[in-house]
Design a protein around this motif. Structure first.
Motif, PDB file in Angstrom:
ATOM      1  N   GLU A 142      -6.941   2.425  -2.211  1.00 18.97           N
ATOM      2  CA  GLU A 142      -7.095   2.043  -0.890  1.00 18.97           C
ATOM      3  C   GLU A 142      -7.876   3.076  -0.330  1.00 18.97           C
ATOM      4  O   GLU A 142      -7.760   4.439  -0.306  1.00 18.97           O
TER       5      GLU A 142
ATOM      6  N   ASP B 123       2.762   9.538  -4.138  1.00 18.48           N
ATOM      7  CA  ASP B 123       2.670  10.897  -4.634  1.00 18.48           C
ATOM      8  C   ASP B 123       3.986  11.383  -5.086  1.00 18.48           C
ATOM      9  O   ASP B 123       5.145  11.253  -4.474  1.00 18.48           O
TER      10      ASP B 123
ATOM     11  N   LYS C  65      -7.025  -3.128   5.948  1.00 23.25           N
ATOM     12  CA  LYS C  65      -5.992  -3.879   5.471  1.00 23.25           C
ATOM     13  C   LYS C  65      -6.617  -5.431   5.394  1.00 23.25           C
ATOM     14  O   LYS C  65      -6.087  -6.053   4.232  1.00 23.25           O
TER      15      LYS C  65
ATOM     16  N   PHE D 214       0.742  -1.195  -0.094  1.00 28.23           N
ATOM     17  CA  PHE D 214      -0.087   0.022  -0.148  1.00 28.23           C
ATOM     18  C   PHE D 214       1.063   1.118   0.090  1.00 28.23           C
ATOM     19  O   PHE D 214       2.029   1.148   0.712  1.00 28.23           O
ATOM     20  N   GLY D 215       0.359   2.298  -0.764  1.00 25.09           N
ATOM     21  CA  GLY D 215       1.155   3.588  -0.520  1.00 25.09           C
ATOM     22  C   GLY D 215       0.481   4.736  -1.299  1.00 25.09           C
ATOM     23  O   GLY D 215      -0.619   4.383  -1.891  1.00 25.09           O
TER      24      GLY D 215
ATOM     25  N   ARG E 289      11.055  -4.573  -5.235  1.00 27.59           N
ATOM     26  CA  ARG E 289      11.442  -5.486  -4.170  1.00 27.59           C
ATOM     27  C   ARG E 289      10.342  -6.516  -3.722  1.00 27.59           C
ATOM     28  O   ARG E 289      10.627  -7.731  -3.557  1.00 27.59           O
TER      29      ARG E 289
ATOM     30  N   MET F 295      -7.441   2.937   6.404  1.00 29.90           N
ATOM     31  CA  MET F 295      -6.178   2.354   7.069  1.00 29.90           C
ATOM     32  C   MET F 295      -6.656   1.153   7.493  1.00 29.90           C
ATOM     33  O   MET F 295      -5.984   0.039   7.789  1.00 29.90           O
TER      34      MET F 295
ATOM     35  N   HIS G  64       9.845   4.973  -4.240  1.00 25.25           N
ATOM     36  CA  HIS G  64       8.415   3.981  -4.478  1.00 25.25           C
ATOM     37  C   HIS G  64       8.768   2.796  -5.603  1.00 25.25           C
ATOM     38  O   HIS G  64       8.679   2.014  -5.414  1.00 25.25           O
TER      39      HIS G  64
ATOM     40  N   LYS H 219      -4.154  13.402   6.615  1.00 25.29           N
ATOM     41  CA  LYS H 219      -3.216  14.723   6.727  1.00 25.29           C
ATOM     42  C   LYS H 219      -3.781  15.942   6.688  1.00 25.29           C
ATOM     43  O   LYS H 219      -2.939  16.794   6.700  1.00 25.29           O
TER      44      LYS H 219
ATOM     45  N   MET I 191       5.683  -3.710   3.464  1.00 29.25           N
ATOM     46  CA  MET I 191       5.760  -2.152   3.402  1.00 29.25           C
ATOM     47  C   MET I 191       7.128  -1.791   3.819  1.00 29.25           C
ATOM     48  O   MET I 191       8.024  -2.623   4.112  1.00 29.25           O
TER      49      MET I 191
ATOM     50  N   THR J  92      14.405   3.357   1.179  1.00 28.40           N
ATOM     51  CA  THR J  92      15.319   3.726   0.298  1.00 28.40           C
ATOM     52  C   THR J  92      15.827   5.142   0.982  1.00 28.40           C
ATOM     53  O   THR J  92      14.832   6.050   1.261  1.00 28.40           O
TER      54      THR J  92
ATOM     55  N   VAL K 289      15.467   9.930  -0.139  1.00 32.07           N
ATOM     56  CA  VAL K 289      14.723  10.709  -1.262  1.00 32.07           C
ATOM     57  C   VAL K 289      13.218  10.349  -0.541  1.00 32.07           C
ATOM     58  O   VAL K 289      12.895   9.423   0.196  1.00 32.07           O
TER      59      VAL K 289
HETATM   60  N1  C2G Z   1       9.325   4.180   0.576  1.00 33.70           N
HETATM   61  C1  C2G Z   1      10.358   3.700   0.826  1.00 33.70           C
HETATM   62  N2  C2G Z   1      11.531   4.611   0.746  1.00 33.70           N
HETATM   63  C2  C2G Z   1      11.296   5.941   0.471  1.00 33.70           C
HETATM   64  C3  C2G Z   1      10.100   6.429   0.571  1.00 33.70           C
HETATM   65  C4  C2G Z   1       8.978   5.396   0.538  1.00 33.70           C
HETATM   66  O1  C2G Z   1      10.846   2.699   0.869  1.00 33.70           O
HETATM   67  N3  C2G Z   1      12.513   6.883   0.468  1.00 33.70           N
HETATM   68  C5  C2G Z   1       8.121   3.239   0.584  1.00 33.70           C
HETATM   69  C6  C2G Z   1       7.371   3.344   1.982  1.00 33.70           C
HETATM   70  O2  C2G Z   1       7.902   2.591   3.135  1.00 33.70           O
HETATM   71  C7  C2G Z   1       5.941   2.665   1.546  1.00 33.70           C
HETATM   72  C8  C2G Z   1       5.878   2.857   0.098  1.00 33.70           C
HETATM   73  O3  C2G Z   1       7.307   3.415  -0.087  1.00 33.70           O
HETATM   74  O4  C2G Z   1       5.858   1.287   1.868  1.00 33.70           O
HETATM   75  C9  C2G Z   1       4.992   4.181  -0.117  1.00 33.70           C
HETATM   76  O5  C2G Z   1       5.125   5.254   0.731  1.00 33.70           O
HETATM   77  P1  C2G Z   1       4.307   6.662   0.597  1.00 33.70           P
HETATM   78  O6  C2G Z   1       3.864   6.780  -0.745  1.00 33.70           O
HETATM   79  O7  C2G Z   1       4.976   7.786   1.479  1.00 33.70           O
HETATM   80  O8  C2G Z   1       2.916   5.813   1.125  1.00 33.70           O
HETATM   81  P2  C2G Z   1       2.421   5.904   2.595  1.00 33.70           P
HETATM   82  O9  C2G Z   1       2.281   7.175   3.234  1.00 33.70           O
HETATM   83  O10 C2G Z   1       3.511   5.175   3.632  1.00 33.70           O
HETATM   84  O11 C2G Z   1       1.183   4.788   2.753  1.00 33.70           O
HETATM   85  O12 C2G Z   1      -1.793   2.232   4.083  1.00 33.70           O
HETATM   86  C10 C2G Z   1      -0.774   2.860   4.248  1.00 33.70           C
HETATM   87  C11 C2G Z   1      -0.884   4.019   3.223  1.00 33.70           C
HETATM   88  O13 C2G Z   1      -1.269   3.900   2.011  1.00 33.70           O
HETATM   89  C12 C2G Z   1       0.081   5.246   3.237  1.00 33.70           C
END
Ligand code: C2G
Length: 127
Positions: free
Chosen positions: A72, A11, A78, A7-8, A23, A75, A17, A45, A92, A113, A116
């Motif tokens: 989605e 944006d 799930k 899920f994410g 992975r 929250m 992402h 938010k 996640m 990561t 970023v």
């Molecule tokens: N992510 C990552 N490395 C980054 C930024 C994000 O691995 N530098 C991963 C986050 O850990 C997440 C996914 O990318 O698993 C999506 O991140 P976001 O777009 O920030 O989404 P988020 O607000 O974490 O998700 O149910 C959960 C929601 O959908 C919110």
């Protein structure tokens, strides 16, 4: 067939992402992605994502590593989504470590990561 779900918001889609999705896909045979809806983001938010949900979903859907995308909406759904998509593993980033306990679906948190983030991109554009 091993199904992975994640899920994410995705944006201002960036390499962090991409890396989590790649992975996650490598851990199974099929990757299903829940992209958080605009309304869900607002309720969480008090602001909307920069990129509207239809575009965020189109971008994620177009990736080679992604098999299916859905919006989605909360929250708390799930377990419902994991059951609906018959997911074996929820993946996640580790900013969510230990956040989700599901029945019939393992939860695994991968290292984020570094260096970023959507927030940093927004700050950079602002300044
Ligand atoms: N992510 C990552 N490395 C980054 C930024 C994000 O691995 N530098 C991963 C986050 O850990 C997440 C996914 O990318 O698993 C999506 O991140 P976001 O777009 O920030 O989404 P988020 O607000 O974490 O998700 O149910 C959960 C929601 O959908 C919110």
């Amino acid at each position: 067939m091993k199904t992975i779900i994640t899920f994410g918001t995705f944006d201002l889609f960036h390499e962090g992402h991409l890396r989590i999705l790649e992975r996650a896909r490598e851990m199974g045979d099929r990757l299903v992605v829940g992209v958080s809806s605009d309304a869900f983001n607002y309720s969480k938010k008090q602001r909307y994502p920069i990129i509207p949900e239809e575009s965020r979903m189109n971008i994620v859907r177009a990736l080679k590593c992604v098999d299916e995308v859905f919006p989605e909406k909360s929250m708390e759904l799930k377990q419902f989504y994991c059951d609906k998509y018959d997911a074996d593993v929820l993946v996640m980033g580790d900013d969510w470590s230990g956040s989700f306990t599901l029945q019939g679906c393992e939860d695994i948190y991968l290292p984020r990561t570094e260096c970023v983030s959507t927030t940093e991109i927004i700050e950079k554009i602002r300044s």
